[in-house]
Design a protein around this motif. Structure first.
Motif, PDB file in Angstrom:
ATOM      1  N   GLN A 144       0.848  -1.185   0.000  1.00  0.00           N
ATOM      2  CA  GLN A 144       0.000   0.000   0.000  1.00  0.00           C
ATOM      3  C   GLN A 144       0.885   1.237   0.000  1.00  0.00           C
ATOM      4  O   GLN A 144       1.753   1.381   0.867  1.00  0.00           O
ATOM      5  CB  GLN A 144      -0.902   0.039   1.234  1.00  0.00           C
ATOM      6  N   ARG A 146       0.490   5.410  -0.081  1.00  0.00           N
ATOM      7  CA  ARG A 146      -0.499   6.458   0.100  1.00  0.00           C
ATOM      8  C   ARG A 146       0.172   7.823   0.133  1.00  0.00           C
ATOM      9  O   ARG A 146       1.050   8.064   0.955  1.00  0.00           O
ATOM     10  CB  ARG A 146      -1.278   6.245   1.409  1.00  0.00           C
ATOM     11  N   ARG A 157      13.291   1.599  -0.961  1.00  0.00           N
ATOM     12  CA  ARG A 157      14.040   2.345   0.059  1.00  0.00           C
ATOM     13  C   ARG A 157      15.421   2.785  -0.412  1.00  0.00           C
ATOM     14  O   ARG A 157      16.310   3.043   0.399  1.00  0.00           O
ATOM     15  CB  ARG A 157      14.141   1.568   1.377  1.00  0.00           C
ATOM     16  N   GLU A 173       2.846   7.230   3.074  1.00  0.00           N
ATOM     17  CA  GLU A 173       2.902   5.923   3.722  1.00  0.00           C
ATOM     18  C   GLU A 173       3.258   4.853   2.707  1.00  0.00           C
ATOM     19  O   GLU A 173       2.741   4.835   1.586  1.00  0.00           O
ATOM     20  CB  GLU A 173       1.537   5.608   4.346  1.00  0.00           C
ATOM     21  N   ARG A 219       3.477   0.735   3.053  1.00  0.00           N
ATOM     22  CA  ARG A 219       3.339  -0.446   3.911  1.00  0.00           C
ATOM     23  C   ARG A 219       3.410  -1.697   3.047  1.00  0.00           C
ATOM     24  O   ARG A 219       2.756  -1.781   2.001  1.00  0.00           O
ATOM     25  CB  ARG A 219       2.030  -0.422   4.710  1.00  0.00           C
ATOM     26  N   HIS A 277       4.096  -4.020   7.283  1.00  0.00           N
ATOM     27  CA  HIS A 277       5.296  -3.357   7.801  1.00  0.00           C
ATOM     28  C   HIS A 277       5.413  -1.947   7.216  1.00  0.00           C
ATOM     29  O   HIS A 277       5.152  -1.732   6.034  1.00  0.00           O
ATOM     30  CB  HIS A 277       6.551  -4.149   7.455  1.00  0.00           C
ATOM     31  N   ASP A 278       5.836  -1.010   8.040  1.00  0.00           N
ATOM     32  CA  ASP A 278       6.067   0.358   7.610  1.00  0.00           C
ATOM     33  C   ASP A 278       7.448   0.441   6.967  1.00  0.00           C
ATOM     34  O   ASP A 278       8.474   0.437   7.657  1.00  0.00           O
ATOM     35  CB  ASP A 278       5.982   1.302   8.819  1.00  0.00           C
ATOM     36  N   LEU A 279       7.480   0.502   5.636  1.00  0.00           N
ATOM     37  CA  LEU A 279       8.765   0.523   4.940  1.00  0.00           C
ATOM     38  C   LEU A 279       9.505   1.839   5.108  1.00  0.00           C
ATOM     39  O   LEU A 279      10.728   1.888   4.933  1.00  0.00           O
ATOM     40  CB  LEU A 279       8.569   0.258   3.447  1.00  0.00           C
ATOM     41  N   SER A 280       8.791   2.907   5.432  1.00  0.00           N
ATOM     42  CA  SER A 280       9.423   4.224   5.474  1.00  0.00           C
ATOM     43  C   SER A 280      10.506   4.319   6.539  1.00  0.00           C
ATOM     44  O   SER A 280      11.355   5.205   6.483  1.00  0.00           O
ATOM     45  CB  SER A 280       8.378   5.311   5.705  1.00  0.00           C
ATOM     46  N   VAL A 281      10.488   3.404   7.509  1.00  0.00           N
ATOM     47  CA  VAL A 281      11.486   3.451   8.584  1.00  0.00           C
ATOM     48  C   VAL A 281      12.607   2.434   8.364  1.00  0.00           C
ATOM     49  O   VAL A 281      13.497   2.311   9.216  1.00  0.00           O
ATOM     50  CB  VAL A 281      10.822   3.194   9.961  1.00  0.00           C
TER      51      VAL A 281
END
Length: 228
Positions: free
Chosen positions: A5, A7, A51, A59, A61, A65-69
Motif C-alpha cells: 500500500q 499512500r 528504500r 505511507e 506499507r 510493515h512500515d517501509l518508510s522506517v
C-alpha cells in the motif's frame, strides 16, 4: 488484503521534489502496471518503495510493515525483489555467481530460473558482460527471483530489446503471474501491459492521476495521459 500500500507518497532528490502524491496498491497474486510518460516519476516511485530513495511524506506499507522506517536491505528481506532499470548485473561475475549472490531459500532455485529462462542455463559460466542485452535482462529478472520475493518489481522490463526477446520475457512474466507471483511492472509496451495487467496506475508529474482495470482505459485517456 493488500500486499503493498502506497499512500500520498512524496519524495525529493536533494531540494527538488519528484513525487507529489503517489497512490498505488497491489494485492497478493496481482499484476499492476505502473504507467506514464518519461520523467513522470515511475522509477522514482520504485526507488522509494525499495528504500533506495528516502521519502518525506506519505505511507508505504508492505505486508503490514512500515517501509518508510527501514533501510533498503531490510525491505528486500521482507520479500521485495527488484529487476532495476538498466539491468545492473554484476558484469565481472558469471551468470551462476550473479544468481547465487542474491539467493535465498525458497522455490526459486537455479533449476527453477533456468527453467523459466533456458538461455541462462546455457551460459552459466559466462560473465554477465559477455551476454546480450536480452540475456542480461533475463539474468536481472532471474536474480530478483532468486531472492524468492513476495513482490517482484520489474522496471522497464523490455526496454531496448529485440522483438523476439521481448516476446520471451513477456511469456515469462505471464508464467509468473499464472503461478501467483505478485508483480509491479513498468514498461512502454502498452498493448502487452493492457493484456496482462489486473490494474493500471498512471502517473503524471509525480502524482497518481488514474487507476483502474485495463478495460476501463479509453483511447482518449491513453492519448491524454500516455501520449499513445
Amino acid at each position: 488484503m493488500s500486499l503493498l500500500q502506497v499512500r500520498n507518497l512524496e519524495a525529493f532528490y536533494g531540494a527538488s521534489q519528484a513525487l507529489f502524491g503517489v497512490d498505488l496498491e497491489i494485492a497478493e497474486g496481482e499484476l499492476v502496471a505502473l504507467m506514464g510518460r518519461n520523467g513522470m516519476g515511475k522509477t522514482t516511485t520504485v526507488r522509494a518503495i525499495t528504500r533506495m530513495l528516502r521519502t518525506s511524506r506519505g505511507e508505504i506499507r508492505f505486508d503490514g510493515h512500515d517501509l518508510s522506517v527501514l533501510p533498503s536491505f531490510r525491505a528486500a528481506r521482507l520479500g521485495i525483489g527488484l529487476a532495476p532499470e538498466g539491468r545492473r548485473c554484476f558484469a565481472g561475475l558469471t551468470v551462476h555467481e550473479n544468481l547465487m549472490a542474491s539467493a535465498r531459500p525458497g522455490e526459486w532455485t537455479i533449476a527453477a530460473v533456468t527453467g523459466l529462462f533456458p538461455r541462462l542455463g546455457e551460459r552459466m559460466e559466462q560473465t554477465a558482460a559477455t551476454l546480450s542485452g536480452g540475456e542480461q535482462q533475463m539474468l536481472a529478472i532471474a536474480r530478483a527471483l532468486m531472492t524468492n520475493p513476495r513482490l517482484l518489481i520489474l522496471d522497464e522490463a523490455t526496454e531496448g530489446l529485440a522483438p523476439v526477446v521481448r516476446q520471451e520475457i513477456w511469456a515469462a512474466i505471464a508464467r509468473l503471474k499464472q503461478g501467483g507471483q505478485s508483480i509491479l511492472v513498468i514498461d512502454k509496451a502498452f498493448s502487452e501491459l493492457r493484456a496482462m495487467a489486473d490494474r493500471c496506475v498512471i502517473l503524471t508529474r509525480g502524482r497518481t492521476v488514474w487507476t483502474g482495470a485495463p478495460g476501463q482505459l479509453t483511447s482518449e485517456t491513453e492519448t491524454r495521459l500516455l501520449g499513445v
